[in-house]
Design a protein around this motif. Sequence first.
Motif, PDB file in Angstrom:
ATOM      1  N   UNK A 241      16.767  26.834  26.674  1.00 23.71           N
ATOM      2  CA  UNK A 241      17.922  27.523  27.242  1.00 23.71           C
ATOM      3  C   UNK A 241      19.187  26.808  26.809  1.00 23.71           C
ATOM      4  N   UNK A 242      20.217  27.582  26.502  1.00 24.64           N
ATOM      5  CA  UNK A 242      21.509  27.052  26.094  1.00 24.64           C
ATOM      6  C   UNK A 242      22.341  26.770  27.340  1.00 24.64           C
ATOM      7  N   UNK A 243      22.659  25.480  27.560  1.00 24.41           N
ATOM      8  CA  UNK A 243      23.450  25.095  28.725  1.00 24.41           C
ATOM      9  C   UNK A 243      24.925  25.101  28.327  1.00 24.41           C
ATOM     10  N   UNK A 244      25.743  25.896  29.004  1.00 28.69           N
ATOM     11  CA  UNK A 244      27.172  25.924  28.644  1.00 28.69           C
ATOM     12  C   UNK A 244      27.879  24.662  29.107  1.00 28.69           C
ATOM     13  N   UNK A 245      28.987  24.332  28.476  1.00 28.27           N
ATOM     14  CA  UNK A 245      29.762  23.184  28.944  1.00 28.27           C
ATOM     15  C   UNK A 245      30.365  23.507  30.303  1.00 28.27           C
ATOM     16  N   UNK A 246      30.591  22.463  31.091  1.00 26.76           N
ATOM     17  CA  UNK A 246      31.101  22.618  32.455  1.00 26.76           C
ATOM     18  C   UNK A 246      30.195  23.518  33.287  1.00 26.76           C
ATOM     19  N   UNK A 247      28.873  23.348  33.102  1.00 29.70           N
ATOM     20  CA  UNK A 247      27.911  24.162  33.851  1.00 29.70           C
ATOM     21  C   UNK A 247      28.039  23.887  35.340  1.00 29.70           C
ATOM     22  N   UNK A 248      27.823  24.910  36.139  1.00 30.17           N
ATOM     23  CA  UNK A 248      27.945  24.783  37.583  1.00 30.17           C
ATOM     24  C   UNK A 248      26.573  24.759  38.238  1.00 30.17           C
ATOM     25  N   UNK A 249      26.484  24.069  39.354  1.00 30.23           N
ATOM     26  CA  UNK A 249      25.241  24.042  40.111  1.00 30.23           C
ATOM     27  C   UNK A 249      24.915  25.445  40.627  1.00 30.23           C
ATOM     28  N   UNK A 250      23.639  25.808  40.551  1.00 27.41           N
ATOM     29  CA  UNK A 250      23.135  27.131  40.964  1.00 27.41           C
ATOM     30  C   UNK A 250      23.557  28.252  40.025  1.00 27.41           C
ATOM     31  N   UNK A 251      24.144  27.913  38.889  1.00 24.79           N
ATOM     32  CA  UNK A 251      24.493  28.932  37.899  1.00 24.79           C
ATOM     33  C   UNK A 251      23.222  29.550  37.338  1.00 24.79           C
ATOM     34  N   UNK A 252      23.221  30.875  37.184  1.00 27.88           N
ATOM     35  CA  UNK A 252      22.044  31.582  36.696  1.00 27.88           C
ATOM     36  C   UNK A 252      22.263  32.054  35.257  1.00 27.88           C
ATOM     37  N   UNK A 253      21.217  31.903  34.462  1.00 36.72           N
ATOM     38  CA  UNK A 253      21.249  32.347  33.065  1.00 36.72           C
ATOM     39  C   UNK A 253      20.038  33.251  32.841  1.00 36.72           C
ATOM     40  N   UNK A 254      20.259  34.427  32.296  1.00 31.96           N
ATOM     41  CA  UNK A 254      19.169  35.360  32.007  1.00 31.96           C
ATOM     42  C   UNK A 254      18.761  35.234  30.544  1.00 31.96           C
ATOM     43  N   UNK A 255      17.456  35.112  30.328  1.00 31.19           N
ATOM     44  CA  UNK A 255      16.928  35.056  28.962  1.00 31.19           C
ATOM     45  C   UNK A 255      16.077  36.303  28.754  1.00 31.19           C
TER      46      UNK A 255
ATOM     47  N   UNK B  25      12.418  40.038  31.305  1.00 31.23           N
ATOM     48  CA  UNK B  25      13.440  38.995  31.310  1.00 31.23           C
ATOM     49  C   UNK B  25      13.092  37.916  32.337  1.00 31.23           C
ATOM     50  N   UNK B  26      13.688  36.745  32.154  1.00 33.30           N
ATOM     51  CA  UNK B  26      13.546  35.683  33.137  1.00 33.30           C
ATOM     52  C   UNK B  26      14.932  35.183  33.543  1.00 33.30           C
ATOM     53  N   UNK B  27      15.003  34.567  34.717  1.00 32.44           N
ATOM     54  CA  UNK B  27      16.249  33.983  35.199  1.00 32.44           C
ATOM     55  C   UNK B  27      16.065  32.478  35.329  1.00 32.44           C
ATOM     56  N   UNK B  28      16.976  31.731  34.754  1.00 31.57           N
ATOM     57  CA  UNK B  28      16.958  30.272  34.856  1.00 31.57           C
ATOM     58  C   UNK B  28      18.106  29.844  35.766  1.00 31.57           C
ATOM     59  N   UNK B  29      17.778  29.105  36.821  1.00 29.95           N
ATOM     60  CA  UNK B  29      18.784  28.614  37.768  1.00 29.95           C
ATOM     61  C   UNK B  29      19.008  27.126  37.493  1.00 29.95           C
ATOM     62  N   UNK B  30      20.266  26.762  37.252  1.00 30.36           N
ATOM     63  CA  UNK B  30      20.607  25.391  36.895  1.00 30.36           C
ATOM     64  C   UNK B  30      20.939  24.556  38.139  1.00 30.36           C
ATOM     65  N   UNK B  31      20.475  23.325  38.130  1.00 27.63           N
ATOM     66  CA  UNK B  31      20.817  22.369  39.189  1.00 27.63           C
ATOM     67  C   UNK B  31      21.285  21.091  38.516  1.00 27.63           C
ATOM     68  N   UNK B  32      22.358  20.511  39.011  1.00 29.80           N
ATOM     69  CA  UNK B  32      22.918  19.320  38.380  1.00 29.80           C
ATOM     70  C   UNK B  32      23.751  18.532  39.379  1.00 29.80           C
ATOM     71  N   UNK B  33      23.963  17.261  39.084  1.00 28.98           N
ATOM     72  CA  UNK B  33      24.856  16.431  39.894  1.00 28.98           C
ATOM     73  C   UNK B  33      26.268  16.397  39.303  1.00 28.98           C
ATOM     74  N   UNK B  34      26.451  17.079  38.172  1.00 30.89           N
ATOM     75  CA  UNK B  34      27.798  17.183  37.601  1.00 30.89           C
ATOM     76  C   UNK B  34      28.616  18.158  38.442  1.00 30.89           C
ATOM     77  N   UNK B  35      29.799  17.735  38.840  1.00 32.43           N
ATOM     78  CA  UNK B  35      30.686  18.614  39.608  1.00 32.43           C
ATOM     79  C   UNK B  35      32.093  18.040  39.560  1.00 32.43           C
TER      80      UNK B  35
END
Length: 794
Positions: A80-94, A103-113
């Motif tokens: 999966x391609x992670x965009x810059x300045x990704x947000x927590x709980x951001x969803x990406x559809x592949x 299709x699938x949905x990828x939910x991002x989790x991160x400590x970056x904020x």
Amino acid sequence: MTHLNISPLNRRSFLSYVALGTLGLLTKDLLDPASAMADSEGLGKNFSTLENYHIFVPYTTARVGGKQTFTLRSGEPCQVEIPSKAQDSQEITIKGRGQDGKDITVVLHTLYDRQLGIKEEIYQEIDKKTQFVEEASKAKCKFVYEQIEDGEYIDDLIALDFLDYVIYSSKLGSQIQERYQIASTNSRLVGIWQAIESTLAQSKLTEAEKKLIRGTFAYVRAGEPVPDFKALTDIDSIVASSALPLEIKQSYSLSSANSRGLTVDFILVKQINDSQLIAEQKQNYLSIYQQVRDGKTVEDSATLNSLDSFINKAKIPENAKAVYSIARKQNLENQVASGEKTDAFVQTAQAFKDQLTDAKDKGAAIVPQATRVLSTLGAETATGVSISSLSGAAATNATLAVLGGGSVAAGGLGMLGGLAVATGGAALIGAAGLLSIALVSEMDREDQKNLGIAIGTGTVAGTATILAAWTAASALGAAGTLSGAAAITATISTIGGLSVMTGGAALVASGTAFLIWSLLKGGKSRDSSVLHQLETRTYTYTENIIADDFGKFLQKNVSPTNGIKDGFSAPNIPLDKLSKALSSWLSLDSGEKVIALIDNSVFKDAKEGVVFTNAKMAWKIILSEADAINYENLAKFVKTESKLTSLLSEAKQKQELSKLKKVVDILSDEKYSTNLSKLQELVTLVGSDKNLSDLVSNEKYKNKLPQLKYAVAILSDEKYSQNLSKLKDVVDVLSNEPDLVKFFSSQLVSQLSDKNYTNDLSRLKEVVDRFLNESDKDNFTKLLRQISQKYSTV
């Protein structure tokens, strides 16, 4: 790829971890994880058959962007391609990567904020708002946090547990705490994945078989039913035989049991719903089955027996029948078995119950009893089982609400959300876990080798102990009939193998035990005694496994059985004692570990004593400052002492000391001058020796004869010449009476006046003299020499 070293399993800890972890899963109000388990109410709007994947994104990747790979339920890798300045709980559809090309949905989790500044908030908590015993603890916490932030597996799980408590007991905002928990849990999941991958790399499996195992783990990770029972057992075996910490194995075991239980539940409910039975009969069966699943006593025995017969005759996997049978018997007594295979499991289950009073000692003996049954279950698949294929949304939603509330399909995070607390299904989950571990225990050596598991890792012995633990936690029904503190207390009492003092401060190794103790003492509010003991755990070893031979030597020899009274070795050092030592006098570096402790204090609170770490020996004596000597300097000291011993054993030295002793003995007799034989002997002894002649004739030595006599007596006697206290006395004589130095050989004086040697001798003498009797002093002195010799050879 990080390769994990294979190591033996700690039997007692394994039992304690898994049993307490099982209780955590089965007791609704034990833990409150950030997975935010979905309730049955409102589940319909959360339920989805679309494939969702929750992944943790490292801080840098989330900030600058990049690619990240994860594993699909099909077992295929997906990028999966992670965009810059990704947000927590951001969803990406592949598009098109799901099953059947969906299709699938990828939910991002991160400590970056950028807004929250999570790292800064946590560092402020570490630096300014937490009262640590050791200053080095701040560095430990920050180092662990950076690894979590980067999405890495942390070998030092004890340190991770410590940081977890610091965060969970803080007043940080719930959003920060929940995001931290996901990151912390992700670190553990990375360890499991690495263990699976490193094992598969050594296996003889085909790529299709490896893909099935990877995909099955994706289902377990999502907290969902699995399509293949054998692949699940393979993963169970890999994790059980790995070098992963016991706490991680326990967490995985619970998730595996939950997935197997979910699978069995779907199979059984689907079998009843799809049957040709009339609607009323279906409803009766479902009602009775739910009572069995939850471990409740069934009053309607006629319908129960009819359900037994229905399930036994059904064309469903034997795994489902076996799990049902075990659950059926866990809380129901004197019921008639249905079918030969079920009857065999009934007998086995009863045998387990008969051995519960001694489960931790008899765990290894339990496994062979199940052989006749398990051989038919090892290669089964859960044919046709998937959430999307099941008919009856109500049944599906009900199952997810009760057993799989933390699953991705139910709107949760799966294993990434932490320990999901089931609202029911105690008997079924316990039975599924029991069967899982039994199957692992029955795996033969050829199967293990084919799977890539190293032979001789202690797998069977360890998993047999888990088998007893599952039985203790679920078959007795403690978790099914009680909740909260009552269930915890009951299960601890039942097992009898966990050293937890719920009313005091002397806890040992188990991180789970700390969480339970903290819960009993008032929930999430910070308890300084818990914090300090969790901190203390990071400075010692909590399992029997110690990395090197030198550490193992210390572990073995600092104990009452080896003549060291009040000696304790890891992992059996009482944490309250070590915590007191740390808070009052002992100072350690962030990477230092305590291997052994001797408590010499009057009140046995370790405010005085001796500590052996992997780097040094430290000690505290009443009314004196704490002191320490590293093992390198101790080895140098003993080496110098050995030279001294060798010198004293030389014939020439013995002869000179013997002559000096005789002269001093004669001169010490006030009447020697009137004794002709003594005078003649003295003349013969002195001969042409100018020093001895001076000793006899010079009046200034008359008052110094007692000191000289004492020093000569010690050096002449092998027993005294190796006594640190006596040797220190000789050094003091020579130091305080420099005129006496000339009566000893220059080599001897050189050894006894070496500054490094005399300084260390003085310090060590203080430690030795703190022991009350001569036997203890001799044993401790002997230990110091052994430590030096052992250190010099590693």
